[in-house]
Structure formats: structure tokens, C-alpha cells
Motif scaffolding. Structure first.
Motif, PDB file in Angstrom:
ATOM      1  N   GLY A  68       1.324  -0.070   5.885  1.00 24.61           N
ATOM      2  CA  GLY A  68       0.279  -0.377   4.905  1.00 24.61           C
ATOM      3  C   GLY A  68      -1.052  -0.768   5.524  1.00 24.61           C
ATOM      4  O   GLY A  68      -2.041  -0.961   4.814  1.00 24.61           O
ATOM      5  N   ASN A  69      -1.112  -0.867   6.879  1.00 26.63           N
ATOM      6  CA  ASN A  69      -2.370  -1.262   7.524  1.00 26.63           C
ATOM      7  C   ASN A  69      -3.483  -0.237   7.311  1.00 26.63           C
ATOM      8  O   ASN A  69      -4.666  -0.581   7.335  1.00 26.63           O
ATOM      9  CB  ASN A  69      -2.162  -1.473   9.027  1.00 26.63           C
ATOM     10  N   GLY A  70      -3.093   1.020   7.090  1.00 25.96           N
ATOM     11  CA  GLY A  70      -4.095   2.061   6.910  1.00 25.96           C
ATOM     12  C   GLY A  70      -4.406   2.363   5.453  1.00 25.96           C
ATOM     13  O   GLY A  70      -5.098   3.344   5.158  1.00 25.96           O
ATOM     14  N   ILE A  71      -3.925   1.540   4.546  1.00 25.28           N
ATOM     15  CA  ILE A  71      -4.162   1.788   3.124  1.00 25.28           C
ATOM     16  C   ILE A  71      -5.213   0.817   2.580  1.00 25.28           C
ATOM     17  O   ILE A  71      -5.014  -0.400   2.565  1.00 25.28           O
ATOM     18  CB  ILE A  71      -2.843   1.681   2.316  1.00 25.28           C
ATOM     19  N   HIS A  72      -6.329   1.360   2.152  1.00 23.31           N
ATOM     20  CA  HIS A  72      -7.431   0.525   1.649  1.00 23.31           C
ATOM     21  C   HIS A  72      -7.232   0.206   0.185  1.00 23.31           C
ATOM     22  O   HIS A  72      -7.026   1.097  -0.629  1.00 23.31           O
ATOM     23  CB  HIS A  72      -8.773   1.241   1.839  1.00 23.31           C
ATOM     24  N   VAL A  73      -7.316  -1.065  -0.146  1.00 24.67           N
ATOM     25  CA  VAL A  73      -7.190  -1.509  -1.539  1.00 24.67           C
ATOM     26  C   VAL A  73      -8.267  -2.557  -1.824  1.00 24.67           C
ATOM     27  O   VAL A  73      -8.994  -2.983  -0.921  1.00 24.67           O
ATOM     28  CB  VAL A  73      -5.789  -2.119  -1.800  1.00 24.67           C
ATOM     29  N   LYS A  74      -8.341  -2.966  -3.086  1.00 20.10           N
ATOM     30  CA  LYS A  74      -9.302  -4.002  -3.475  1.00 20.10           C
ATOM     31  C   LYS A  74      -8.564  -5.287  -3.832  1.00 20.10           C
ATOM     32  O   LYS A  74      -7.466  -5.251  -4.416  1.00 20.10           O
ATOM     33  CB  LYS A  74     -10.077  -3.560  -4.729  1.00 20.10           C
ATOM     34  N   TRP A  75      -9.196  -6.385  -3.500  1.00 21.91           N
ATOM     35  CA  TRP A  75      -8.672  -7.690  -3.902  1.00 21.91           C
ATOM     36  C   TRP A  75      -9.869  -8.523  -4.339  1.00 21.91           C
ATOM     37  O   TRP A  75     -10.771  -8.754  -3.535  1.00 21.91           O
ATOM     38  CB  TRP A  75      -7.915  -8.379  -2.743  1.00 21.91           C
ATOM     39  N   ASP A  76      -9.904  -8.914  -5.593  1.00 25.20           N
ATOM     40  CA  ASP A  76     -11.085  -9.588  -6.148  1.00 25.20           C
ATOM     41  C   ASP A  76     -12.372  -8.814  -5.842  1.00 25.20           C
ATOM     42  O   ASP A  76     -13.393  -9.404  -5.483  1.00 25.20           O
ATOM     43  CB  ASP A  76     -11.198 -11.025  -5.618  1.00 25.20           C
ATOM     44  N   GLY A  77     -12.254  -7.484  -5.924  1.00 22.83           N
ATOM     45  CA  GLY A  77     -13.423  -6.638  -5.753  1.00 22.83           C
ATOM     46  C   GLY A  77     -13.797  -6.315  -4.319  1.00 22.83           C
ATOM     47  O   GLY A  77     -14.677  -5.512  -4.063  1.00 22.83           O
ATOM     48  N   ARG A  78     -13.111  -6.961  -3.358  1.00 24.09           N
ATOM     49  CA  ARG A  78     -13.445  -6.700  -1.956  1.00 24.09           C
ATOM     50  C   ARG A  78     -12.388  -5.826  -1.290  1.00 24.09           C
ATOM     51  O   ARG A  78     -11.259  -5.758  -1.748  1.00 24.09           O
ATOM     52  CB  ARG A  78     -13.586  -8.022  -1.195  1.00 24.09           C
ATOM     53  N   ASP A  79     -12.812  -5.172  -0.187  1.00 16.98           N
ATOM     54  CA  ASP A  79     -11.915  -4.250   0.523  1.00 16.98           C
ATOM     55  C   ASP A  79     -10.975  -4.973   1.477  1.00 16.98           C
ATOM     56  O   ASP A  79     -11.419  -5.792   2.285  1.00 16.98           O
ATOM     57  CB  ASP A  79     -12.742  -3.248   1.358  1.00 16.98           C
TER      58      ASP A  79
END
Ligand code: DCM
Ligand code: DCM
Ligand code: ZN
Length: 269
Positions: free
Chosen positions: A134-145
Motif C-alpha cells: 500500500g506504500n505506492g497507493i495515493h489516497v486522501k485523508w482530511d483532504g491531504r495526500d
């Protein structure tokens, strides 16, 4: 704080180890304080990028080459790297911690690795190959990357228990989870948590815990697959489902860590 989960599992374990285990480990780790385990729980992460510690870098995980969310599974032959994985690491350092021929400092180091790797074994993305856990999977958390691995290592726990000084926050979380284990939500299942613990076969025990944890990848980490999660905001609905799972994994890790350390100390004496 990246080490919160590890510190918390160690505090929980310190609440369940026998008094002889506590006495033995306090002597081995040269500490008489209540954080004697908590303060060594993240040591393995601090050395993995150093020159001498590089040989341990693949010890923190097992890259399950499965196919979430359709199928989750771990296969030792297929998934454990030549350089080692969390399964062989837990087995090897358990053996070292039992070896009377080793000097105390080596048995202390082995105990620190055991405490850390029991924790890593309970993080779903440490039992999954997809995008390097999962280190290469970009997601958002509270709007941040962020990357998904970081979300499962840190963001979910931070939202669940709040920010603050890591040791204080972890101690508080460990107290709440200890209560749940003793007489709360986990009281009836804690015995089953030890059902796969076989001190006659270290790797089989680690594999059983790994398979249980890996199954959570299909259910809670990638419920709609790895592609569907890219760019998604995870601090809402996703968090609501993930948080109780993460919390249970932290509790299981701490409870199993205590039982494992008790077996080590019983056998060593
Ligand atoms: N980490 C660190 N030092 C600590 C605790 C954690 O550098 N004392 C970092 C190393 C990893 C991350 O936290 O990038 C989590 O590692 P792991 O999930 O293997 O425990
Ligand atoms: N990690 C993992 N699976 C991988 C590679 C890394 O679970 N295949 C973990 C180890 C650390 C974190 O991800 O906790 C960051 O690793 P690194 O700093 O090696 O990218
Ligand atoms: Zn680690």
C-alpha cells in the motif's frame, strides 16, 4: 506518530505477562519502569535503514501475492522473500531469545525484535504485496495526500484516539483495550485469539496470525479492490469500518505478545 501502534501493543502485553516474565524482561532490557516493553517496541524500525541494520529491512512484512478483493491468501513458499520476511523473522528471533549460548545483549536484541514483529504481523498491509503493502497507493485523508500504508500505520489510530504525546496517548489507549480484553467487548473471544499459538512450531503460529490478518485486506483495506481506492477520501465512511478492525488487531497483537513472551521465558528458565 508512526510508532503509536507498536507502543500500544507493548503496553497491552505488559499488562498481561506473568510476573516472572515481567521480572525477566525488566532485567534483560535493563529497565524497572512500566514502559520497559513500550520503549523498545519501535527500535526495529529505527535500525532498518542503518548500514548494519539493512539485513532486517524485509523482516517487517510478508508480501502476499494474492488478488484482493476477490481472493486473499498467504503462501509461505510463494510470499516469503529469500532475504526473510516477518514469518521467518519472528521464528528466528524467538529461537535466539531462547538460546542460552547467546550473551544477554543478543537475547535482549532478539526480544526487541520479537516485540516489534508480533506488532507488524497484525497490520493488514504488512501481509499484502499490492503496491509494496500500500506504500505506492495515493489516497486522501482530511483532504491531504497520504499513502495507504501510512493511513493504516498512523492516520486511523490518530483519529481514533486523538493526538498527543505518543507514550501518554498509547498508554491511555492500551488501558482501554486492556479493559476490553479483560471484561469488555473482547472478553469472550480472547481465548480464541490464542487457539493458533503453537510454541512447538513458530512459523506455523506466525503463518496462522498472518492469514487471519491478510483476510482483513479483502474485507476492509480494499473492499472494492486496489484501483478503486486510489485518490479516495478515507477519513469518513472508510475510517468508520476500518477503525474497529485496527483496534482489534492492536488488542490481539498485545494479548498474543504477552502469551508468546510468557512461553519464551517459561522455556528459557
Ligand atoms: N518509524 C521510525 N522510527 C520509529 C518508529 C517508526 O522510523 N521509532 C517509521 C519507520 C517506518 C514506519 O515508521 O517507515 C512504520 O514502520 P513499521 O510499519 O514497519 O513498523
Ligand atoms: N512495507 C510493507 N511491505 C512492503 C514494503 C514495505 O509492509 N513490501 C512496510 C515497511 C514499513 C513501511 O511499509 O512499515 C514503509 O516501508 P519503506 O520505508 O521500506 O518503503
Ligand atoms: Zn516494522
Amino acid at each position: 506518530e508512526e510508532c503509536l501502534g507498536h507502543i500500544t501493543t507493548a503496553y497491552i502485553a505488559s499488562n498481561f505477562v506473568s510476573s516472572s516474565t515481567e521480572a525477566y524482561l525488566k532485567q534483560l532490557l535493563r529497565s524497572n519502569e512500566s514502559d520497559y516493553m513500550a520503549k523498545v517496541a519501535s527500535w526495529a524500525d529505527s535500525i532498518r535503514y542503518t548500514k548494519w541494520g539493512r539485513f532486517t529491512s524485509t523482516f517487517h512484512f510478508i508480501d502476499a501475492h494474492d488478488n484482493p478483493p476477490e481472493s486473499c491468501n498467504v503462501d509461505f513458499e510463494r510470499d516469503c522473500k529469500e532475504t526473510g520476511c516477518v514469518i521467518t523473522a519472528l521464528a528466528n528471533y524467538t529461537e535466539q531469545s531462547l538460546d542460552p549460548a547467546l550473551p544477554a545483549w543478543r537475547r535482549a536484541q532478539a526480544a526487541k525484535f520479537v516485540i516489534h514483529f508480533v506488532g507488524d504481523l497484525h497490520q493488514p498491509l504488512h501481509n499484502e504485496d499490492v503496491s509494496r503493502g500500500g506504500n505506492g497507493i495515493h489516497v486522501k485523508w482530511d483532504g491531504r495526500d497520504y499513502n495507504l500504508h501510512h493511513v493504516w500505520d498512523s492516520s486511523i489510530a490518530e483519529k481514533l484516539i486523538g493526538r498527543g504525546k505518543p507514550y501518554l496517548v498509547a498508554e491511555k489507549w492500551s488501558a482501554a483495550l486492556t479493559e476490553k480484553i479483560v471484561g469488555g467487548a473482547y472478553a469472550d473471544e480472547k481465548e480464541a485469539w490464542l487457539a493458533d499459538l503453537d510454541f512447538g512450531d513458530f512459523e506455523a503460529t506466525a503463518m496462522a496470525w498472518s492469514r487471519e490478518c491478510n483476510s482483513l485486506v479483502c474485507q476492509y483495506v480494499f473492499p472494492e479492490g486496489p484501483k478503486a481506492i486510489v485518490g479516495q477520501e478515507l477519513s469518513g465512511e472508510y475510517y468508520e469500518k476500518a477503525a474497529p478492525i485496527l483496534e482489534k488487531q492492536v488488542a490481539r497483537a498485545g494479548y498474543r505478545m504477552a502469551a508468546w513472551l510468557d512461553r519464551i521465558v517459561d522455556e528459557y528458565k
